[in-house]
Design a protein around this motif. Structure first.
Motif, PDB file in Angstrom:
ATOM      1  N   UNK A   7      41.291  35.514  36.233  1.00  0.00           N
ATOM      2  CA  UNK A   7      41.963  36.676  35.645  1.00  0.00           C
ATOM      3  C   UNK A   7      42.772  37.423  36.703  1.00  0.00           C
ATOM      4  N   UNK A   8      43.834  38.070  36.271  1.00  0.00           N
ATOM      5  CA  UNK A   8      44.689  38.821  37.186  1.00  0.00           C
ATOM      6  C   UNK A   8      43.997  40.079  37.700  1.00  0.00           C
ATOM      7  N   UNK A   9      43.055  40.595  36.940  1.00  0.00           N
ATOM      8  CA  UNK A   9      42.349  41.817  37.306  1.00  0.00           C
ATOM      9  C   UNK A   9      41.220  42.055  36.342  1.00  0.00           C
ATOM     10  N   UNK A  10      40.738  43.292  36.286  1.00  0.00           N
ATOM     11  CA  UNK A  10      39.644  43.614  35.380  1.00  0.00           C
ATOM     12  C   UNK A  10      39.731  45.048  34.896  1.00  0.00           C
ATOM     13  N   UNK A  11      38.937  45.341  33.860  1.00  0.00           N
ATOM     14  CA  UNK A  11      38.880  46.696  33.309  1.00  0.00           C
ATOM     15  C   UNK A  11      37.690  47.428  33.901  1.00  0.00           C
ATOM     16  N   UNK A  12      37.915  48.650  34.320  1.00  0.00           N
ATOM     17  CA  UNK A  12      36.825  49.473  34.850  1.00  0.00           C
ATOM     18  C   UNK A  12      35.822  49.743  33.725  1.00  0.00           C
ATOM     19  N   UNK A  13      34.526  49.508  33.961  1.00  0.00           N
ATOM     20  CA  UNK A  13      33.540  49.737  32.906  1.00  0.00           C
ATOM     21  C   UNK A  13      33.386  51.210  32.512  1.00  0.00           C
ATOM     22  N   UNK A  14      33.759  52.132  33.394  1.00  0.00           N
ATOM     23  CA  UNK A  14      33.609  53.557  33.088  1.00  0.00           C
ATOM     24  C   UNK A  14      34.819  54.137  32.368  1.00  0.00           C
ATOM     25  N   UNK A  15      36.004  53.971  32.950  1.00  0.00           N
ATOM     26  CA  UNK A  15      37.183  54.605  32.356  1.00  0.00           C
ATOM     27  C   UNK A  15      38.022  53.643  31.526  1.00  0.00           C
ATOM     28  N   UNK A  16      37.832  52.328  31.685  1.00  0.00           N
ATOM     29  CA  UNK A  16      38.554  51.345  30.891  1.00  0.00           C
ATOM     30  C   UNK A  16      39.952  51.019  31.374  1.00  0.00           C
ATOM     31  N   UNK A  17      40.336  51.540  32.526  1.00  0.00           N
ATOM     32  CA  UNK A  17      41.674  51.259  33.048  1.00  0.00           C
ATOM     33  C   UNK A  17      41.702  49.917  33.776  1.00  0.00           C
ATOM     34  N   UNK A  18      42.843  49.245  33.702  1.00  0.00           N
ATOM     35  CA  UNK A  18      43.025  47.943  34.338  1.00  0.00           C
ATOM     36  C   UNK A  18      43.286  48.120  35.827  1.00  0.00           C
ATOM     37  N   UNK A  19      42.699  47.227  36.624  1.00  0.00           N
ATOM     38  CA  UNK A  19      42.950  47.241  38.063  1.00  0.00           C
ATOM     39  C   UNK A  19      43.077  45.809  38.556  1.00  0.00           C
ATOM     40  N   UNK A  20      44.052  45.590  39.451  1.00  0.00           N
ATOM     41  CA  UNK A  20      44.198  44.277  40.078  1.00  0.00           C
ATOM     42  C   UNK A  20      44.089  44.389  41.600  1.00  0.00           C
TER      43      UNK A  20
END
Length: 95
Positions: A7-20
């Motif tokens: 995957x190019x990145x992941x979603x933060x489990x707390x805020x749900x924002x994408x990060x790479x």
């Protein structure tokens, strides 16, 4: 077997924002069902991502592999199900 996430990145489990933004990597060793009567171990490289949201409490989070294994697990889900079936069939006696 050696494996890593694609995957190019992941979603933060707390805020749900994408990060790479990758913070670090570490290795997990997961035991799986035997293959040709030999023990089978997956060496999985897991990335830790940085959550860049200023209002998020979590600074880093690990790449999820929920289809393969639970967080912090040492066995794959397939091996865990097989062990559960043996335990239920033998009513808790030694397998």
């Amino acid at each position: 077997m050696v494996a890593k996430g694609r995957a190019a990145g992941g979603l933060c489990p707390d805020c749900g924002r994408f990060s790479d933004r990758v913070h670090d990597r570490y290795q997990r060793r997961l035991k799986d069902l035997p293959l040709a009567e030999q023990g089978f171990v997956i060496r999985l490289t897991v990335r830790r991502f940085i959550c860049g949201a200023a209002d998020c409490q979590r600074r880093t989070f690990a790449e999820p592999f929920s289809g393969l294994a639970a967080p912090h697990a040492r066995f794959t889900k397939r091996l865990n199900r097989a062990l559960e079936r043996v335990g239920l069939a033998l009513a808790g006696r030694a397998g």
